[in-house]
Design a protein around this motif. Structure first.
Motif, PDB file in Angstrom:
ATOM      1  N   ASP A 134       0.901  -1.244   0.091  1.00 36.58           N
ATOM      2  CA  ASP A 134       0.144   0.096  -0.063  1.00 36.58           C
ATOM      3  C   ASP A 134       0.731   1.338   0.088  1.00 36.58           C
ATOM      4  O   ASP A 134       1.712   1.465   0.626  1.00 36.58           O
ATOM      5  CB  ASP A 134      -0.982   0.108   1.305  1.00 36.58           C
ATOM      6  N   TYR A 160      -4.026   7.020  -3.463  1.00 29.87           N
ATOM      7  CA  TYR A 160      -3.736   5.802  -2.753  1.00 29.87           C
ATOM      8  C   TYR A 160      -3.516   4.658  -3.970  1.00 29.87           C
ATOM      9  O   TYR A 160      -4.363   4.874  -5.015  1.00 29.87           O
ATOM     10  CB  TYR A 160      -5.119   5.557  -2.051  1.00 29.87           C
ATOM     11  N   THR A 161      -2.505   3.575  -3.632  1.00 27.86           N
ATOM     12  CA  THR A 161      -2.864   2.566  -4.598  1.00 27.86           C
ATOM     13  C   THR A 161      -2.338   1.344  -3.642  1.00 27.86           C
ATOM     14  O   THR A 161      -1.830   1.445  -2.755  1.00 27.86           O
ATOM     15  CB  THR A 161      -1.775   2.782  -5.454  1.00 27.86           C
ATOM     16  N   ASP A 196      -5.245  -4.997  -8.447  1.00 29.35           N
ATOM     17  CA  ASP A 196      -4.695  -3.749  -7.898  1.00 29.35           C
ATOM     18  C   ASP A 196      -5.822  -2.823  -8.005  1.00 29.35           C
ATOM     19  O   ASP A 196      -6.423  -2.778  -9.320  1.00 29.35           O
ATOM     20  CB  ASP A 196      -3.536  -3.653  -9.032  1.00 29.35           C
ATOM     21  N   THR A 197      -5.802  -1.841  -7.205  1.00 32.56           N
ATOM     22  CA  THR A 197      -6.530  -0.712  -7.127  1.00 32.56           C
ATOM     23  C   THR A 197      -5.840   0.441  -6.936  1.00 32.56           C
ATOM     24  O   THR A 197      -4.819   0.568  -6.081  1.00 32.56           O
ATOM     25  CB  THR A 197      -7.500  -0.921  -6.030  1.00 32.56           C
ATOM     26  N   SER A 198      -6.447   1.491  -7.446  1.00 33.84           N
ATOM     27  CA  SER A 198      -5.882   2.919  -7.059  1.00 33.84           C
ATOM     28  C   SER A 198      -7.115   3.812  -6.934  1.00 33.84           C
ATOM     29  O   SER A 198      -7.979   3.820  -7.694  1.00 33.84           O
ATOM     30  CB  SER A 198      -4.764   3.254  -8.235  1.00 33.84           C
ATOM     31  N   SER A 253     -11.055   6.252  -9.676  1.00 34.09           N
ATOM     32  CA  SER A 253     -10.804   4.984  -9.189  1.00 34.09           C
ATOM     33  C   SER A 253     -10.378   4.248 -10.278  1.00 34.09           C
ATOM     34  O   SER A 253     -11.085   3.912 -11.278  1.00 34.09           O
ATOM     35  CB  SER A 253     -11.644   4.537  -8.097  1.00 34.09           C
TER      36      SER A 253
END
Length: 436
Positions: A181, A202-203, A213-215, A241
């Motif tokens: 993170d 944020y990632t 994977d999220t950002s 996002s």
């Protein structure tokens, strides 16, 4: 800060501090050494002695107050605020309110400073303290400065997730893996601090499962002003996002937060603080997530109270979604839930450096329309209702005024009327935080 204000702060601290220091019954060499270092002007040494005294088990009001004074003199306003808040449930509460006003003034939060000075000027305060508080209020002229300052926050963390979640409202993946993170938050204050610009990035990356994977990226502007018996903050923000490298949502949000001078629960529990907020968002889903097009409304209420070395917090949130939903030739999936969430948190400050705590929430989600799902016997219509229970254990250790190490363990259990949405999930994380 003007020279006259600084002089008032200095006189108040130097005149009022010895009265508390004299109450200390002794028994701690570090406390006495801290007092001596303070009187000699060696603030760093005074801080070290006071912190060692507290770590050794000494936790009197005198020690807490003196530690707050040293933090303030060193410009460590967040630490000073935390320890002065501990005194609100003691007989030194009037002095704590005055010093909280000084701290808020040092942080550039004029409305918050004014609230604390007004409380310190009340009839429950000693005459000397009331006069000092009134002098501060008289000196808070309405003219606005043209200063600019800012602050920031950076978190780097890693951990393990035993059941990685998919897109919003989706079932879990039944896959596990490590993650990394990165969170960065920054804001800039202009003039007297009423106008602010802020940003959040944020990632989360799963090295072995990049499809999850999220950002998230957000930027916004806030305006703070006095409103009735409190202060109102209005924020307009833009956010995007991503999920698995693809755009998930783009959001435009307008949020209003009201922080009253005195919470409605004060008549029941003294020293409680609270806030209420509401927001409305318009959301556009990415190319592969058009089902999430629509609007969202959120209402929040939270309250918190310090009690000795404890901090308690509770909250309630209502979320109403009106989305496009996902329809195919034979199937239909609603992504428009009405959600109600109740949360609670308790944190214990073992020392000036170490805190431990737990928080949890219960979320009930009921989706607007029935799902239409293909089963072995044909198409089945079923309304989705979820009940999610989440618990978190956490610990934080402050290495210095700016650096902090944290650890969290989270467990989550979701029960749904539709089997595919039943899942459990656990996650462990450890990270390093920098505030500047």
């Amino acid at each position: 800060m003007r020279l006259s204000s600084f002089a008032t702060i200095f006189v108040a601290l130097m005149v009022l501090a010895p009265a508390l220091m004299a109450e200390e019954p002794g028994g701690s060499a570090d406390f006495e050494s801290g007092v001596a270092a303070f009187e000699e002007g060696d603030l760093s040494a005074a801080r070290a002695h006071f912190e060692r005294a507290r770590d050794a088990g000494l936790n009197t009001s005198s020690l807490v107050y003196n530690l707050g004074v040293v933090y303030f003199q060193l410009g460590q306003h967040d630490l000073a605020e935390a320890v002065f808040l501990e005194l609100l449930d003691t007989r030194h509460a009037p002095l704590a309110r005055y010093n909280l006003g000084l701290v808020m003034q040092g942080k550039g939060q004029r409305d918050a400073a004014r609230r604390w000075f007004q409380q310190a000027a009340g009839p429950a305060s000693p005459d000397t303290l009331r006069r000092l508080a009134l002098r501060q209020l008289d000196g808070m002229a309405p003219e606005r400065s043209v200063t600019t300052d800012g602050s920031g926050y950076l978190l780097v963390a890693g951990g393990y997730d035993d059941n990685i979640a998919g897109a919003p409202d989706d079932a879990s993946s039944n896959q596990s893996g490590v993650f990394a993170d990165l969170l960065a938050v920054g804001n800039a204050r202009f003039g007297d601090g009423s106008f602010r610009l802020q940003g959040v990035a944020y990632t989360r990356a799963y090295p072995g499962n990049t499809e999850f994977d999220t950002s998230y990226l957000s930027t916004g502007a806030s305006w703070l002003e006095g409103f009735g018996a409190g202060e109102l903050t209005s924020t307009l923000s833009l956010a995007s996002s991503w999920f698995g490298g693809d755009v998930l949502e783009r959001e435009v949000r307008l949020e209003v937060v009201f922080h009253p001078d005195e919470c409605v629960f004060t008549s029941i529990v003294a020293g409680i603080d609270c806030s209420a907020s509401g927001s409305v968002s318009t959301i556009q889903g990415g190319r592969d997530f058009s089902a999430y097009d629509g609007e969202m409304l959120q209402l929040d209420f939270s309250a918190w109270k310090g009690w000795g070395s404890w901090l308690f917090r509770g909250g309630y949130q209502l979320e109403v979604n009106d989305r496009e939903d996902l329809a195919s030739r034979q199937q239909f999936f609603s992504v428009s839930p009405v959600r109600k969430l109740v949360s609670a948190e308790a944190r214990y400050y073992v020392s000036s450096r170490l805190s431990m705590g737990a928080r949890g929430d219960i979320r009930h989600s009921r989706y607007r329309d029935d799902h239409q799902l293909i089963s072995g016997t044909g198409v089945v219509n079923q309304r989705r209702t979820d009940n999610r229970l989440r618990g978190v254990l956490l610990a934080e250790y402050r290495l210095s005024g700016q650096w902090l190490v944290l650890a969290e363990f989270t467990t989550l259990d979701n029960r749904s009327t539709i089997d595919r949405y039943d899942y459990s999930r656990s996650e462990g994380m450890i990270g390093v935080e920098l505030s500047f």
